[in-house]
Design an enzyme around this catalytic site. Structure first.
Site, PDB file in Angstrom:
ATOM      1  N   ASP A 187     -17.233 -63.007 -76.308  1.00 58.78           N
ATOM      2  CA  ASP A 187     -18.175 -62.518 -77.222  1.00 58.78           C
ATOM      3  C   ASP A 187     -19.622 -62.613 -77.111  1.00 58.78           C
ATOM      4  O   ASP A 187     -20.184 -63.473 -76.661  1.00 58.78           O
ATOM      5  CB  ASP A 187     -17.841 -63.531 -78.483  1.00 58.78           C
ATOM      6  CG  ASP A 187     -16.393 -63.310 -78.944  1.00 58.78           C
ATOM      7  OD1 ASP A 187     -15.807 -62.306 -79.001  1.00 58.78           O
ATOM      8  OD2 ASP A 187     -15.612 -64.522 -79.093  1.00 58.78           O
ATOM      9  N   ASP A 197     -18.621 -65.346 -70.204  1.00 53.61           N
ATOM     10  CA  ASP A 197     -18.107 -65.594 -71.718  1.00 53.61           C
ATOM     11  C   ASP A 197     -17.618 -64.410 -72.290  1.00 53.61           C
ATOM     12  O   ASP A 197     -17.805 -63.266 -71.708  1.00 53.61           O
ATOM     13  CB  ASP A 197     -19.063 -66.216 -72.837  1.00 53.61           C
ATOM     14  CG  ASP A 197     -18.724 -66.479 -74.212  1.00 53.61           C
ATOM     15  OD1 ASP A 197     -17.498 -66.814 -74.371  1.00 53.61           O
ATOM     16  OD2 ASP A 197     -19.511 -66.575 -75.096  1.00 53.61           O
TER      17      ASP A 197
END
Length: 490
Positions: free
Chosen positions: A42, A40
């Site tokens: 963030d 991912d």
């Protein structure tokens, strides 16, 4: 008594065994068997400073006043950085923020109405004489509130300012003596927080001052360099837009950051990316504009938007335990990958850094050891019926209650540890163990291990097993193998 405990019961060096740079294992994982690493963006590749939370809070608070016409008096409530912790639950109809354990019981002393704690007696009255919150009242699998559920769970790091704003807004109406509907308030605050993200404010803040908001970027770069140099394949699946990811990755890794990744997918719409098979992939050109061609392969150097996991698996051929995916959200990032597809999963839990500092202090070790000893003494004494011993038992009970509060306050005065409600794991902690094979404070913890390393979960005794002390300490606590060698990166 506590002096005796300190000098005779706590093992030498026990306070110095934990290390926030450790990778902790829930399940055995052999990195030699992992060929593909997914990420991912963030709070995984990019870690953000807490300054972002106050800006999200302030902007959403102003939206409440200016867009939803809430009273101007709410503006006096500034952001309180350490008020809430991740993983809390919010009773939408009662307007209560609380911590719930793995067995769906509210932890006494952790229920807040506005900024004020609710007495335990009142909590019992509100919930029909019990601390238990029925499963059907809780929010859905992904923490979303559907028709029916009355309790919302906050699992996202970005939800910390939302919880604080909910508490502040409730507090304003209560202290001002203004009648209001808690359900409307919850929906308005949720929408105000959503507007901060939908209108792109967060992206603009971060891109305007990357040095201020992005932390430890050089460590992310070191991890990617190391994985690629040892022949691993990398991919990125994020909900963030390409312009935002490109700016951040260029800041951390350099202009050629895309060369590290075999597949890059932006605006993926997780968790739907992992569960739906409707949205096709679309390619973005060099300017970030959408192309119309049908996607028959996922090529290195290209940027893809949307899509779904089923097409991803078909086009890449990457399946099962060869894949290790890193993310910060237990539901949106990890749950489906582990439960449905057999990927290895790694949770990024930044709070571990502070929690391990607390757990490593002598004050915590002393308090917890005496708490455990006192509990054992009470367990034995409760079968005796002499009046004098009953008085002693009552004194010990009161002291135990005080110790539990004191231990909780070492982490957070309002809600305590992210991982524990005194003896029991929290609701968050149980799901962390269920949906992640390993977990760590940041991606850089990988730098402390060789890529052929096997992570072994610590064998802690079940309730019916003998508590062998060394059995509990054998793994997960000792110094990480390459910590000193990798320290120069920090």
């Amino acid at each position: 008594n506590q002096g005796y405990i300190k000098s005779n019961v706590i093992p030498p060096g026990a306070c110095n065994l934990l290390n926030s740079s450790t990778v902790y294992a829930n399940n055995e994982v052999n990195l030699a068997e992992v060929d593909i690493y997914g990420f991912d963006y963030d709070y995984t590749l990019a870690l953000y400073s807490n300054a972002l939370h106050s800006m999200i809070y302030n902007t959403a608070r102003d939206f409440l006043i200016e867009h939803f016409k809430y009273p101007e008096g709410i503006r006096k409530y500034d952001y309180i950085p350490n008020f809430a912790v991740r993983g809390l639950h919010y009773d939408i109809q009662k307007g209560l923020l609380m911590k719930i354990d793995a067995f769906h019981y509210i932890e006494p002393g952790t229920v807040y109405r506005g900024m004020s704690p609710v007495p335990d007696e009142e909590v019992l009255q509100l919930y029909g004489g019990t601390y238990h919150v029925p499963l059907q009242q809780d929010s859905g699998f992904y923490g979303k509130v559907c028709i029916g559920p009355k309790v919302k769970q906050f699992m996202d790091i970005f939800s910390i300012p939302e919880m604080t704003l909910l508490a502040a807004t409730n507090d304003f109406f209560i202290t001002s003596g203004i009648e209001y509907d808690p359900v409307h308030l919850f929906k308005d605050v949720s929408e105000a927080i959503g507007m901060v993200h939908l209108k792109g404010y967060m992206y603009k803040w971060v891109m305007k001052d990357l040095d201020k908001f992005i932390q430890r970027g050089e460590e992310t770069a070191a991890v990617l360099h190391r994985l690629v140099s040892q022949g691993k394949k990398l991919f990125l699946i994020t909900n963030s837009p390409f312009s935002f990811v490109d700016k951040g990755m260029t800041h951390m890794v350099g202009k050629e950051w895309r060369d590290f990744f075999d597949v890059v997918i932006v605006q993926a719409d997780k968790p739907h990316f992992f569960t739906d098979c409707i949205k096709p992939f679309r390619r973005l050109d060099g300017n970030g504009d959408l192309r119309w061609e049908k996607i028959n392969s996922l090529d290195k150097g290209q940027i893809y938007k949307q899509g779904n996991l089923f097409d991803f698996l078909r086009l890449s051929g990457w399946r099962g335990s060869r894949v290790l995916y890193f993310g910060d959200h237990l539901y949106s990032d990890l749950a489906d990958l582990m439960l449905r597809h057999g990927w290895r999963t790694a949770a990024i839990v930044p709070e571990l850094e502070q929690e391990t500092k607390v757990v490593s202090t002598k004050r915590y070790a002393l308090s917890l050891t005496w708490l455990q000893a006192l509990t054992g003494l009470m367990e034995r004494l409760q079968v005796r019926s002499e009046s004098l011993l009953l008085l002693v038992f009552e004194e010990w009970h009161n002291e135990r209650e005080e110790l539990m509060v004191m231990t909780k306050n070492l982490f957070n005065p309002q809600f305590g540890s992210l991982f524990r409600t005194c003896h029991n794991p929290t609701y968050f902690s149980r799901r962390l163990c269920r949906f992640s094979d390993v977990y760590m404070a940041s991606l850089s913890c990988l730098l402390n291990y060789d890529l052929s390393y096997t992570f072994y979960p610590r064998r802690t005794p079940l309730q019916h097993e003998a508590p062998l002390w060394m059995d509990q300490l054998c793994t997960g606590c000792m110094k990480t193998p390459f910590l000193e060698e990798m320290s120069h990166i920090r």
